[in-house]
Scaffold this motif. Structure first.
Motif, short mmCIF file in Angstrom:
data_model
loop_
_atom_site.label_atom_id
_atom_site.label_comp_id
_atom_site.label_asym_id
_atom_site.label_seq_id
_atom_site.Cartn_x
_atom_site.Cartn_y
_atom_site.Cartn_z
N UNK B 14 32.40 32.93 24.95
CA UNK B 14 33.23 33.69 26.12
C UNK B 14 33.68 34.09 26.84
N UNK B 15 33.57 32.97 27.64
CA UNK B 15 34.42 31.93 28.39
C UNK B 15 35.62 31.38 27.69
N UNK B 16 35.01 30.59 26.67
CA UNK B 16 36.16 30.59 26.01
C UNK B 16 37.53 31.02 25.16
N UNK B 17 36.73 31.85 24.52
CA UNK B 17 38.04 33.10 24.18
C UNK B 17 38.95 33.34 25.46
N UNK B 18 37.93 33.68 26.55
CA UNK B 18 38.50 34.33 27.48
C UNK B 18 39.81 32.94 28.19
N UNK B 19 39.56 32.03 27.96
CA UNK B 19 40.70 30.26 28.59
C UNK B 19 41.25 31.09 27.70
N UNK B 20 40.93 30.85 26.12
CA UNK B 20 42.65 30.80 25.30
C UNK B 20 43.32 31.70 25.06
N UNK B 25 48.71 33.90 27.30
CA UNK B 25 49.49 34.64 28.19
C UNK B 25 49.52 36.40 27.99
N UNK B 26 47.91 36.11 27.08
CA UNK B 26 47.77 37.34 26.64
C UNK B 26 47.20 38.72 28.26
N UNK B 27 46.84 37.40 29.43
CA UNK B 27 46.63 38.18 29.96
C UNK B 27 47.65 38.51 31.32
N UNK B 28 48.67 38.29 30.72
CA UNK B 28 50.66 39.19 31.76
C UNK B 28 50.09 40.23 31.76
N UNK B 29 49.96 40.75 30.92
CA UNK B 29 49.92 42.23 31.22
C UNK B 29 48.32 43.19 30.33
N UNK B 30 47.77 42.50 29.52
CA UNK B 30 46.47 42.99 28.76
C UNK B 30 45.41 42.79 29.83
N UNK B 31 44.30 43.19 29.15
CA UNK B 31 43.37 43.63 30.24
C UNK B 31 41.56 43.53 29.22
N UNK B 32 40.80 42.76 30.56
CA UNK B 32 39.92 42.65 29.90
C UNK B 32 39.26 44.28 30.04
N UNK B 33 38.04 44.78 29.18
CA UNK B 33 37.76 46.40 29.96
C UNK B 33 36.64 46.13 29.30
N UNK B 34 35.31 47.28 28.79
CA UNK B 34 34.91 48.04 28.57
C UNK B 34 33.33 47.22 29.77
N UNK B 137 47.48 49.61 36.27
CA UNK B 137 46.67 49.42 37.05
C UNK B 137 45.66 48.44 36.98
N UNK B 138 46.21 46.90 37.39
CA UNK B 138 45.57 46.27 36.86
C UNK B 138 45.72 45.42 38.09
N UNK B 139 44.48 44.26 38.42
CA UNK B 139 44.76 43.14 39.11
C UNK B 139 44.29 41.43 37.91
N UNK B 140 44.24 40.33 38.74
CA UNK B 140 44.19 39.28 38.52
C UNK B 140 42.89 38.70 39.19
N UNK B 141 42.07 37.90 38.78
CA UNK B 141 40.67 36.43 38.83
C UNK B 141 40.99 35.27 38.46
N UNK B 142 40.54 34.80 39.67
CA UNK B 142 39.95 33.01 38.59
C UNK B 142 39.16 33.36 38.63
N UNK B 143 39.36 32.75 36.93
CA UNK B 143 37.99 32.30 36.47
C UNK B 143 38.00 30.82 35.66
N UNK B 144 37.98 29.86 36.25
CA UNK B 144 37.30 28.53 35.84
C UNK B 144 38.41 28.07 35.29
N UNK B 145 39.02 28.61 36.78
CA UNK B 145 40.93 26.95 36.83
C UNK B 145 41.96 28.12 35.69
#
Lengths: 117, 226
Positions: B14-20, B25-34, B137-145
């Motif tokens: 899952x981490x590799x997926x999020x990283x890729x 640039x997917x997380x510029x405007x889209x978010x992880x939910x669930x 209404x979102x925020x960002x976080x840093x994960x593994x760089x």
């Protein structure tokens, strides 16, 4: 005997996962239909000093074994398809294992658990 | 970066997926939910919720129905070992390592079913209402760089309050409300009211929010709907 009270949320999540796994298996089976059946086989022939390689897709059709010759230019595409098919099969197997486990946990009948062919 | 997540927070695939996805640039405007968002809240704000489903959902921001391709997520995800397949509604999903990856997009009006095409990322999404509350209404976080985007707790909370009452399954409604009860402790009233002010809810939706608030004992005046 002490019996744990049924947790609606946990039970619901397991039910969801069970249903979701069944749906995925169904969808992956449908995907599998689109891939070529059989295994890739190579026949080597030596004529005088030259070696020739012929590729065949070998599959069973009832009692018969069918060898379908594969042209050189179609080989890489077929290899990729077979690779994806195997990946798909592996996924199906892992979901089937999960379905059986969840079926036991949720006390589903064997038929519901996906034991039937 | 104020929000920093531990490197081992997510399982490796899952981490590799999020990283890729972050790299393109997917997380510029889209978010992880669930339910995975709860893991982020637990880490950042201490709201503890242990139950997690095996599907990894993303709320995708649909810029325009005819946007040109930005990154081929389908190719990207399958290259990470996931297998794509179509569900009964014609939505393309991905499965791998026991996880299921799916995209959800804002359904604008109507009760249309089927798939929502997202040409910008070459994926299809499940169209659902109220998803934009979380993408807006979102925020960002840093994960593994790298950076991942997630809905702020107030948006997640409000979304759950609404959809809980729309659920057909009692268990799912209970799960939504249980997650709400956990998030209550980290709700900021000011931010909550700001989100509410931006929304235009129907009478039905307000009724649903009220019903959910009553179910979890959350005072309606904190939402600003009274």
């Amino acid at each position: 005997m002490k019996v744990a009270e049924k947790d609606n949320v946990v039970h619901g999540m397991l039910e969801d996962e069970y249903r979701r796994s069944q749906e995925i298996v169904k969808a992956l089976h449908a995907k599998l239909e689109g891939y070529p059946r059989g295994a890739l086989n190579v026949r080597r022939k030596k004529v005088k000093d030259k070696k020739y390689f012929y590729h065949y897709l070998v599959r069973r059709d009832g009692e018969k074994i069918i060898n379908l010759h594969i042209a050189e230019q179609d080989l890489s595409k077929l290899r990729k398809q077979i690779e994806e098919r195997e990946k798909c099969r592996k996924e199906i197997l892992s979901y089937k294992k999960r379905i059986l486990y969840l079926a036991k946990l949720l006390k589903k009948s064997k038929r519901e658990g996906g034991r039937e062919k | 970066m104020k929000n920093k997540l531990p490197d081992n927070l997510f399982p490796e695939n899952i981490k590799n997926l999020l990283h890729a996805m972050s790299d393109v640039g997917f997380f510029e405007r889209s978010v992880v939910i669930g339910s995975w968002v709860m893991l982020i809240y637990q880490e950042l704000y201490g709201a503890r919720y242990v139950l997690r489903t095996l599907d990894v959902d993303f709320a995708v921001h649909v810029a325009h129905k005819k946007s040109k391709l930005r990154a081929n997520l389908k190719q990207l995800i399958t290259s990470l070992g996931f297998t794509d397949y179509f569900d009964a509604e014609g939505v393309e999903k991905f499965t791998g390592g026991g996880y299921e990856v799916e995209f959800i997009g804002q359904r604008s009006g109507g009760r249309s079913k089927g798939a929502l095409s997202v040409p910008e990322w070459n994926v299809t999404a499940i169209p659902l209402p109220f998803i934009s509350i979380m993408t807006d209404c979102s925020d960002v976080a840093e994960l593994n760089g790298f950076i991942i985007r997630f809905p702020i707790p107030e948006a997640f909370f409000l979304h759950k309050l609404i959809i809980a009452q729309r659920r057909l399954s009692d268990a799912k409604r209970d799960k939504d409300l249980e997650q709400c009860s956990v998030v209550i402790q980290i709700i900021n009233d000011e931010r909550m009211k700001n989100i509410i002010e931006k929304q235009r809810f129907s009478r039905d939706t307000k009724r649903r929010i009220t019903a959910s608030c009553e179910a979890i004992g959350f005072p309606l005046q904190r939402i600003g709907l009274l």
